[in-house]
Design a protein around this motif. Structure first.
Motif, mmCIF file in Angstrom:
data_model
loop_
_atom_site.group_PDB
_atom_site.id
_atom_site.type_symbol
_atom_site.label_atom_id
_atom_site.label_comp_id
_atom_site.label_asym_id
_atom_site.label_seq_id
_atom_site.Cartn_x
_atom_site.Cartn_y
_atom_site.Cartn_z
ATOM 1 N N ASN A 145 -9.545 -4.041 7.461
ATOM 2 C CA ASN A 145 -9.198 -3.989 8.876
ATOM 3 C C ASN A 145 -8.161 -5.067 9.193
ATOM 4 O O ASN A 145 -8.464 -6.260 9.194
ATOM 5 C CB ASN A 145 -10.455 -4.193 9.722
ATOM 6 N N GLU A 146 -6.937 -4.651 9.493
ATOM 7 C CA GLU A 146 -5.855 -5.610 9.730
ATOM 8 C C GLU A 146 -5.918 -6.262 11.113
ATOM 9 O O GLU A 146 -5.069 -7.094 11.442
ATOM 10 C CB GLU A 146 -4.497 -4.956 9.482
ATOM 11 N N HIS A 147 -6.923 -5.933 11.903
ATOM 12 C CA HIS A 147 -7.181 -6.718 13.106
ATOM 13 C C HIS A 147 -7.788 -8.077 12.744
ATOM 14 O O HIS A 147 -7.839 -8.978 13.583
ATOM 15 C CB HIS A 147 -8.111 -5.965 14.057
ATOM 16 N N VAL A 148 -8.248 -8.193 11.503
ATOM 17 C CA VAL A 148 -8.685 -9.487 10.964
ATOM 18 C C VAL A 148 -7.437 -10.209 10.464
ATOM 19 O O VAL A 148 -6.699 -9.679 9.627
ATOM 20 C CB VAL A 148 -9.690 -9.289 9.816
ATOM 21 N N ALA A 149 -7.189 -11.407 10.965
ATOM 22 C CA ALA A 149 -5.930 -12.106 10.675
ATOM 23 C C ALA A 149 -5.672 -12.232 9.180
ATOM 24 O O ALA A 149 -4.552 -12.000 8.714
ATOM 25 C CB ALA A 149 -5.943 -13.486 11.328
ATOM 26 N N ALA A 150 -6.685 -12.570 8.406
ATOM 27 C CA ALA A 150 -6.478 -12.756 6.968
ATOM 28 C C ALA A 150 -6.072 -11.454 6.296
ATOM 29 O O ALA A 150 -5.232 -11.449 5.388
ATOM 30 C CB ALA A 150 -7.745 -13.311 6.333
ATOM 31 N N LEU A 151 -6.634 -10.337 6.732
ATOM 32 C CA LEU A 151 -6.347 -9.058 6.090
ATOM 33 C C LEU A 151 -5.013 -8.476 6.546
ATOM 34 O O LEU A 151 -4.519 -7.521 5.946
ATOM 35 C CB LEU A 151 -7.490 -8.072 6.356
ATOM 36 N N LYS A 152 -4.433 -9.047 7.571
ATOM 37 C CA LYS A 152 -3.078 -8.674 7.991
ATOM 38 C C LYS A 152 -2.050 -9.222 7.002
ATOM 39 O O LYS A 152 -0.924 -8.705 6.907
ATOM 40 C CB LYS A 152 -2.816 -9.241 9.392
ATOM 41 N N ASP A 153 -2.438 -10.220 6.243
ATOM 42 C CA ASP A 153 -1.555 -10.885 5.282
ATOM 43 C C ASP A 153 -1.526 -10.080 3.984
ATOM 44 O O ASP A 153 -2.550 -9.915 3.318
ATOM 45 C CB ASP A 153 -2.076 -12.295 5.006
ATOM 46 N N VAL A 154 -0.358 -9.567 3.613
ATOM 47 C CA VAL A 154 -0.256 -8.710 2.432
ATOM 48 C C VAL A 154 -0.646 -9.459 1.161
ATOM 49 O O VAL A 154 -1.179 -8.856 0.215
ATOM 50 C CB VAL A 154 1.167 -8.116 2.311
ATOM 51 N N HIS A 155 -0.420 -10.764 1.116
ATOM 52 C CA HIS A 155 -0.800 -11.530 -0.073
ATOM 53 C C HIS A 155 -2.317 -11.557 -0.235
ATOM 54 O O HIS A 155 -2.823 -11.503 -1.365
ATOM 55 C CB HIS A 155 -0.246 -12.955 0.014
ATOM 56 N N VAL A 156 -3.038 -11.626 0.854
ATOM 57 C CA VAL A 156 -4.495 -11.584 0.787
ATOM 58 C C VAL A 156 -4.952 -10.219 0.290
ATOM 59 O O VAL A 156 -5.843 -10.124 -0.569
ATOM 60 C CB VAL A 156 -5.117 -11.908 2.159
ATOM 61 N N ARG A 157 -4.362 -9.155 0.823
ATOM 62 C CA ARG A 157 -4.763 -7.817 0.389
ATOM 63 C C ARG A 157 -4.482 -7.632 -1.101
ATOM 64 O O ARG A 157 -5.296 -7.060 -1.844
ATOM 65 C CB ARG A 157 -4.035 -6.750 1.214
#
Length: 205
Positions: free
Chosen positions: A7-19
């Protein structure tokens, strides 16, 4: 195709490096052996391999903790973060959440597990009331437009499979694929879509 929804509403998961780090940290072969008794293969695309424009040349998913740590270091969350995994109460799905919890811990991603009844999971995902979760995909029609729109486009009615992924380049490609009638040109567009999906990793396959 089994996937992890992010869920990219979560700030960390909006980050492509984290994904990407999550994708690299998960050992798909271990998951297949533990949950499917070895009856499966790591997916290199959101498209099932039976579809015409599935691209078999895409690289197979890599399991590399070292590369995952490099991606985390390049992210806005280099020291990790807390994350909740939404699962249903089916035994295999609960096992998946526990394995993911263990495999993401070395990245500093501290996963807590939230369990709902199996008949509530999809509704909860639809509401965006989750951070990470799991689902599976089967084709209703033998055309790529269905999964491309559902997985990757905010215009497809599902907000990119409830991930809220929104890349203008991807949106343009998905829209173009739906309008193109020439088979060869359409195949080229879907090749670009699959390559971009691997780079952006809105869901982990």
């Amino acid at each position: 195709v089994d996937v992890l929804l992010l869920n990219e509403h979560v700030a960390a998961l909006k980050d492509v490096h984290v994904r990407r780090a999550i994708g690299l940290a998960l050992d798909r072969t271990a998951l297949i052996n533990a949950l499917l008794f070895g009856h499966g293969q790591p997916a290199n695309s959101f498209m099932p391999p039976t579809l015409m424009y599935y691209d078999p040349s895409l690289p197979a998913p890599t399991h590399s903790l070292a590369q995952a740590q490099q991606e985390m270091a390049a992210s806005s969350f280099p020291h990790g973060f807390n994350l909740t995994f939404l699962t249903d109460n089916l035994t295999s799905d609960m096992e998946l959440s526990q394995i993911a919890q263990q495999q993401l811990k070395p990245l500093g991603i501290n996963v807590s597990i939230r369990t709902v009844d199996a008949n509530q999971l999809f509704t909860t995902q639809q509401k965006g009331d989750y951070q990470m979760s799991m689902e599976y995909w089967t084709m209703d029609i033998p055309d790529h437009d269905e999964d491309a729109e559902f997985f990757l486009s905010p215009a497809g009615g599902s907000n990119s499979w409830f991930s809220y992924y929104n890349n203008p380049m991807m949106n343009k490609l998905v829209a173009a694929s739906a309008k193109e009638f020439d088979a060869a040109k359409r195949g080229q567009i879907f090749a670009q879509i699959q390559q971009l999906a691997v780079q952006d990793l809105p869901q982990v396959y």
